[in-house]
Design an enzyme around this catalytic site. Structure first.
Site, PDB file in Angstrom:
ATOM      1  N   ASP A  13       4.630   9.214   1.778  1.00 29.16           N
ATOM      2  CA  ASP A  13       4.138   8.411   2.892  1.00 29.16           C
ATOM      3  C   ASP A  13       2.688   8.824   3.130  1.00 29.16           C
ATOM      4  O   ASP A  13       2.386  10.000   3.231  1.00 29.16           O
ATOM      5  CB  ASP A  13       4.991   8.697   4.130  1.00 29.16           C
ATOM      6  CG  ASP A  13       4.803   7.634   5.187  1.00 29.16           C
ATOM      7  OD1 ASP A  13       5.814   7.085   5.643  1.00 29.16           O
ATOM      8  OD2 ASP A  13       3.639   7.356   5.565  1.00 29.16           O
ATOM      9  N   ASP A 108       1.977   1.656   2.386  1.00 27.30           N
ATOM     10  CA  ASP A 108       1.670   3.090   2.453  1.00 27.30           C
ATOM     11  C   ASP A 108       2.910   3.973   2.276  1.00 27.30           C
ATOM     12  O   ASP A 108       2.966   5.074   2.801  1.00 27.30           O
ATOM     13  CB  ASP A 108       0.975   3.419   3.781  1.00 27.30           C
ATOM     14  CG  ASP A 108       1.817   3.040   4.991  1.00 27.30           C
ATOM     15  OD1 ASP A 108       2.918   2.483   4.795  1.00 27.30           O
ATOM     16  OD2 ASP A 108       1.375   3.303   6.121  1.00 27.30           O
ATOM     17  N   GLU A 109       3.879   3.476   1.546  1.00 26.71           N
ATOM     18  CA  GLU A 109       5.127   4.223   1.442  1.00 26.71           C
ATOM     19  C   GLU A 109       5.823   3.882   0.124  1.00 26.71           C
ATOM     20  O   GLU A 109       5.843   2.709  -0.255  1.00 26.71           O
ATOM     21  CB  GLU A 109       6.013   3.780   2.612  1.00 26.71           C
ATOM     22  CG  GLU A 109       7.090   4.736   2.976  1.00 26.71           C
ATOM     23  CD  GLU A 109       7.953   4.159   4.098  1.00 26.71           C
ATOM     24  OE1 GLU A 109       7.443   3.334   4.882  1.00 26.71           O
ATOM     25  OE2 GLU A 109       9.128   4.523   4.150  1.00 26.71           O
TER      26      GLU A 109
END
Lengths: 394, 377
Positions: A13, A108-109
């Site tokens: 993350d 974003d993960e």
């Protein structure tokens, strides 16, 4: 003591992703409370905030106005979405070098299944360390990682170490790791469920794991089993690389309800540009365009249309959403929120050149040039004339 | 009206004219098929006002007459009858058609034949163009697929038919490709240039007849209609109004690379590539590698889906010119390669963003111009 079907999964993350990218673009922001998101005068929300801002209690998805009350000295920037897309892609391609089993959950993960990669790269925790270093050294961004034998445990391990953490849960220690955590921390447990579980005396994930299964099933029904398995760190879900981003969307709430078509279409143009820029940055094209409208009384409608040729072009998305607006919107009805989405995404494989109409080719070249200008000088550096604010709009 | 005919021939006739029956219409009579006794035969007619079809069926006519009956009901009924003789008799007072076949009997309520729109009266002053059916049907197969499907530019949903001196030319184009097929003809027909709906030609194409039969084509400028006459079938179509774009300007005159290769090898390579290409906007890349002294040149066909994988096939080819890479929509490539029925096909282009031209080698005068895809990455 490794089980033959033992898997090693890393959850990554990116820490305060949009805000961190903004700091890269403008080093003066470093160490300061930075909020990325909509305008504070309106009903905009925080899309991302830096850690110095979080100290004041600011969180993403919080209304911008409230965030600024909590942290008046914060610097508000409106997003460079195309640049975020590019950084995301750079990090994701780093993952692709390590293992083909990469599941991108959002911009974003991501999950990586690194089972069997030990010979090549070393143990899972070494791989996680390498990722963290490489992202820092090569891109100047910070990521947090969780390493475990199941997706849910890796995700929660990652959460527990943020920011810039690297938490490894050894095989066999999954349940023990989860047990002391508050029940709200369990992935998939929302406000309503957690309130209910607490009413049963279940305050930690460990409480849930040990609660009598039959009693839980009577009250929670068919979800009980899965939830209890999760609480014990048992999660058979695979890392699925096929699950790429299926849609991009953006919506915004007006400061005051809007009744003029021209204001709605200008918002749609702006959003269409942002959607298209994200698609181009991620080399994706979408086959379905969606319009969302929420009226003053909170009734919400969505309308969508399938395109003949998948697109990543501002104008195509814009023309479609405006057509949807004209079909769906009773002229003069007060609109509180408006949104644009593009779904059914596939890889951009290039576009078909036209036999006689060269407009598409020209538009496409124009968009590439605009992307480049925005990347260097910011999203506001170049605008369509129709998006220039007119005095009466102020 | 009192007539008899065989179930098989009536069923065939109804299936041919059935293609022209309106599917929905504000005029109920257009949902019907017109049955008329005509010189000792039964003439079936249907129209949706854009296309009309007449078909003649062998019959024994005992009493002349005409009636229209719902096409769907008549066809469903006839298709379920045994392959025997059908006797039909019209009760003119009630407009009801009585049918008997074997031990079955049915009555179908119809509408007066007078209400049916007249299909065509052939103007005597026009001279038809005659082409044999096999050739004409091949021309349709090579051209009609390139016509536009959507109605954005109605003119492009049609096929240009040009009669110039001793040549018949058919041409069609959508936004991305152009097909042009020429055939020498012997005819005194006036020079003309009209646009016929691609759908009308495709309907004509579905009428199965022997290849060596003649098809005569007649253009009635005044009535704005094209008329095709086969042995026992007429197809009449409204023309598409407007000016067809100048297709000659779209056929490139120069090329830097020319490749000749096996049509079937090329087609099967593209079909395999399509399995992967359909995830990526149908993009198929052709890498053209010239002869290197010792071995033959080759075309490398590739497609990549980041989700599902990729595919590479190599085909031997005679290559003149420089090495290059160009990308096409696999579906369009399949369309053109299916339309080429010579063992060898030639392909030429100037560069990766210029149109490619496909031609049969030692075959009829057929050119297909296809715009490439811009390679994004």
């Amino acid at each position: 003591m490794s089980h033959p079907s033992q898997r090693w999964i890393i959850h990554v993350d990116y820490d305060a992703f949009f805000a961190s990218v903004e700091e890269l673009l403008n080093p003066d922001l470093r160490g300061k409370p930075v909020l990325v998101g909509g305008s504070p005068e309106g009903r905009g929300v925080v899309a991302s905030c830096s850690y110095p801002a979080r100290v004041f209690g600011v969180r993403s998805a919080m209304p911008m106005a409230r965030a600024l009350r909590l942290c008046p000295q914060a610097i508000v920037v409106c997003g460079h979405y195309r640049v975020y897309g590019q950084y995301s892609r750079k990090i994701m391609s780093m993952f692709d070098e390590i293992t083909p089993l990469v599941e991108q959950v959002s911009i974003d993960e991501a999950f990586l299944d690194v089972t069997g990669c030990e010979r090549l790269w070393g143990s899972a925790d070494r791989i996680a360390g390498m990722i963290q270093r490489r992202v820092q050294d090569e891109l100047g961004l910070s990521v947090s990682l969780g390493v475990a034998t199941a997706k849910i445990v890796a995700k929660m391990a990652c959460e527990s170490g943020k920011p810039h953490g690297l938490v490894v849960v050894p095989s066999g220690h999954e349940a023990a790791f989860l047990a002391p955590l508050a029940i709200e921390k369990l992935w998939g447990v929302g406000q309503v469920t957690s309130r209910y579980l607490r009413s049963l005396g279940i305050n930690t994930i460990g409480d849930l794991a040990e609660y009598p299964a039959a009693a839980l099933e009577r009250t929670l029904g068919r979800h009980a089993h899965g939830m209890q398995q999760a609480a014990r760190g048992i999660d058979e879900r695979q890392v699925n690389p096929g699950r790429e981003r299926r849609s991009v969307s953006k919506e915004s709430t007006y400061m005051e309800d809007v009744r003029e078509r021209s204001t709605l279409t200008r918002t749609l143009l702006q959003m269409s540009e942002q959607m298209a820029a994200i698609l181009r940055a991620q080399h994706l094209v979408g086959k379905t365009v969606r319009l969302k409208l929420r009226y003053h009384d909170f009734t919400t409608i969505t309308r969508q249309v399938a395109l003949e040729t998948p697109t990543d072009q501002d104008q195509v998305i814009y023309e479609q959403v405006v057509a949807l607006l004209d079909q769906a919107w009773p002229v003069g009805a007060a609109v509180r929120l408006i949104g644009v989405g593009v779904s059914n995404l596939i890889e951009e494989g290039g576009y078909q050149l036209s036999l006689w109409d060269h407009t598409d080719q020209r538009r496409s070249r124009l968009n590439v040039v605009m992307d480049e200008i925005r990347e260097r000088f910011g999203d506001d550096a170049i605008l369509r004339a129709s998006l220039l604010e007119r005095p009466r709009d102020r | 009206m009192r007539i008899s005919c065989m179930q098989e021939s009536l069923a065939r006739g109804l299936s041919i004219v059935g293609r022209a029956v309106s599917t929905r219409s504000s005029l109920p009579v257009l949902l019907n098929v017109l049955m008329t006794t005509d010189n000792g035969r039964l003439k079936l007619s249907a129209t949706n006002l854009e296309i009309g079809i007449n078909c003649w069926v062998g019959a024994q006519v005992e009493q002349e007459g005409a009636i229209t009956v719902p096409a769907r009901i008549l066809a469903d009924l006839v298709n379920s009858l045994p392959p025997e003789r059908i006797d039909m008799q019209l009760n003119a007072r009630t407009n009801t058609l009585n049918l008997r076949c074997g031990r079955q009997e049915a009555n179908i309520k119809g509408l007066d034949a007078q209400d049916f729109p007249p299909l065509i009266i052939i103007p005597d002053d026009e001279t038809p163009v005659e082409v044999n059916a096999g050739t004409f049907f091949q021309m349709i197969d090579q051209v009609a697929f390139a016509a536009a499907q959507d109605e954005n530019r109605p003119i492009l949903t049609g096929v240009l038919a040009e009669i110039r001196e001793d040549t018949l030319t058919l041409a069609a184009a959508d936004g991305y490709r152009l097909s042009v097929r020429k055939e020498p003809i012997v005819s005194d027909a006036r020079q003309s240039s009209v646009v016929i709906p691609a759908r009308a030609l495709q309907e004509l194409r579905r009428v199965a007849i022997a290849d060596d039969q003649p098809v005569s084509m007649l253009i009635s400028r005044n009535r704005n209609q094209a008329f095709f006459h086969l042995d026992d079938v007429d197809v009449i179509s409204q023309l598409v109004e407007g000016n067809f774009p100048d297709y000659r300007a779209l056929v490139p005159t120069h090329h830097n690379t020319e490749v000749t290769l096996s049509t079937t090898d090329f087609l099967s390579a593209v079909r395999v590539a399509f399995i992967f290409a359909r995830d990526a906007s149908n993009m198929t890349r052709l890498q053209i590698v010239p002869d290197e002294g010792d071995g033959p040149g080759k075309v490398v066909v590739t497609a990549t889906s980041s989700e599902h994988g990729d595919n590479v096939s190599e085909i031997d080819a005679t290559v003149k010119g420089a090495q290059m890479e160009i990308a096409f929509n696999a579906r369009f490539l399949i369309d053109v390669l299916q339309a080429i029925n010579t063992p060898l096909v030639s392909f030429s282009t100037r560069d990766a963003s210029s149109p490619g031209v496909f031609r049969p080698v030692n075959g009829p005068t057929f050119e297909h111009v296809l715009m490439p895809m811009h390679i994004g990455r």
